[in-house]
Design a protein around this motif. Structure first.
Motif, short mmCIF file in Angstrom:
data_model
loop_
_atom_site.label_atom_id
_atom_site.label_comp_id
_atom_site.label_asym_id
_atom_site.label_seq_id
_atom_site.Cartn_x
_atom_site.Cartn_y
_atom_site.Cartn_z
N ALA A 37 -15.63 -7.48 -7.52
CA ALA A 37 -16.52 -8.33 -7.17
C ALA A 37 -15.89 -9.78 -6.65
O ALA A 37 -16.20 -10.32 -5.85
CB ALA A 37 -17.64 -8.63 -8.16
N ALA A 38 -14.92 -10.09 -7.40
CA ALA A 38 -14.26 -11.34 -7.20
C ALA A 38 -12.72 -11.22 -6.62
O ALA A 38 -12.13 -10.20 -6.90
CB ALA A 38 -14.22 -12.15 -8.65
N ILE A 39 -12.65 -12.33 -5.82
CA ILE A 39 -11.29 -12.34 -5.01
C ILE A 39 -10.08 -12.46 -6.27
O ILE A 39 -9.14 -11.69 -6.03
CB ILE A 39 -11.03 -13.14 -3.97
N SER A 40 -10.50 -13.36 -7.38
CA SER A 40 -9.38 -13.43 -8.26
C SER A 40 -9.09 -12.17 -8.88
O SER A 40 -8.16 -12.10 -9.42
CB SER A 40 -9.95 -14.38 -9.25
N ASP A 41 -10.00 -11.22 -9.10
CA ASP A 41 -9.73 -9.95 -9.52
C ASP A 41 -8.88 -8.98 -8.82
O ASP A 41 -8.08 -8.41 -9.16
CB ASP A 41 -11.13 -9.20 -9.91
N ILE A 42 -9.07 -9.00 -7.33
CA ILE A 42 -8.15 -8.58 -6.29
C ILE A 42 -6.91 -9.07 -6.32
O ILE A 42 -5.83 -8.33 -6.63
CB ILE A 42 -8.85 -8.59 -4.98
N LEU A 43 -6.71 -10.50 -6.58
CA LEU A 43 -5.54 -11.18 -6.83
C LEU A 43 -4.72 -10.46 -7.78
O LEU A 43 -3.57 -10.42 -7.91
CB LEU A 43 -5.53 -12.78 -6.53
N GLY A 44 -5.35 -10.72 -8.94
CA GLY A 44 -4.67 -10.22 -10.35
C GLY A 44 -4.21 -8.76 -10.30
O GLY A 44 -3.27 -8.53 -10.82
N TRP A 45 -5.06 -7.88 -9.72
CA TRP A 45 -4.52 -6.42 -9.91
C TRP A 45 -3.47 -6.20 -9.09
O TRP A 45 -2.59 -5.64 -9.01
CB TRP A 45 -6.00 -5.40 -9.25
N TYR A 46 -3.56 -6.86 -7.55
CA TYR A 46 -2.39 -7.10 -6.71
C TYR A 46 -1.09 -7.38 -7.15
O TYR A 46 -0.09 -6.74 -7.26
CB TYR A 46 -2.83 -7.81 -5.43
N ASP A 47 -1.29 -8.68 -7.79
CA ASP A 47 -0.14 -8.98 -8.46
C ASP A 47 0.52 -8.36 -9.34
O ASP A 47 1.80 -7.94 -9.19
CB ASP A 47 -0.30 -10.47 -9.33
N ASN A 48 -0.25 -7.47 -10.44
CA ASN A 48 0.37 -6.66 -11.22
C ASN A 48 1.00 -5.50 -10.66
O ASN A 48 2.10 -4.84 -10.87
CB ASN A 48 -0.49 -6.31 -12.25
#
Length: 126
Positions: A37-48
């Motif tokens: 739902a949140a862009i921050s969650d996409i960014l966190g997933w992508y970074d890891n």
């Protein structure tokens, strides 16, 4: 696509290409997960996920990277060439994503050269 869906597509596609390189095949047997739902969650997933896959590709053997992988009956390339394909795919969609910036009140950065918001600047040492 919405900006969030496009961001999720970019993140997921990078992992899809890197997983194919590491596994020696493209796997379409599972549905991709829904975008967070949140862009921050996409960014966190992508970074890891990015750190994980890049470390594995750096450690991959020459045989893994040169193995020919068929892609959906359209082409067969050495695994490592799909990194280039991944980068072209990313560039294409990053350009699409940048079109959302001005309508959202942001500025378009200098991505592939100057933009109206960030004109090209010649490096000082040039």
């Amino acid at each position: 696509m919405t900006a969030r869906e496009l961001a999720w597509h970019l993140a997921g596609a990078d992992m899809f290409f890197m997983d194919a390189i590491l596994n020696g095949k493209f796997d379409m047997s599972t549905e991709p997960p829904q975008a967070p739902a949140a862009i921050s969650d996409i960014l966190g997933w992508y970074d890891n996920a990015w750190k994980d896959r890049v470390s594995k590709i750096k450690a991959a053997s020459g045989d893994t990277l040169t193995k020919t992988i068929p892609a959906f009956g359209m082409m067969e390339l050495p695994a490592v060439m799909y990194l280039q394909f991944m980068l072209m795919h990313m560039s294409h969609h990053r350009g699409q994503l940048s079109t959302y910036l001005r309508p959202m009140g942001s500025k378009v950065p200098s991505i592939y050269g100057g933009s109206a918001d960030e004109p090209f600047q010649m490096p000082a040492q040039a």
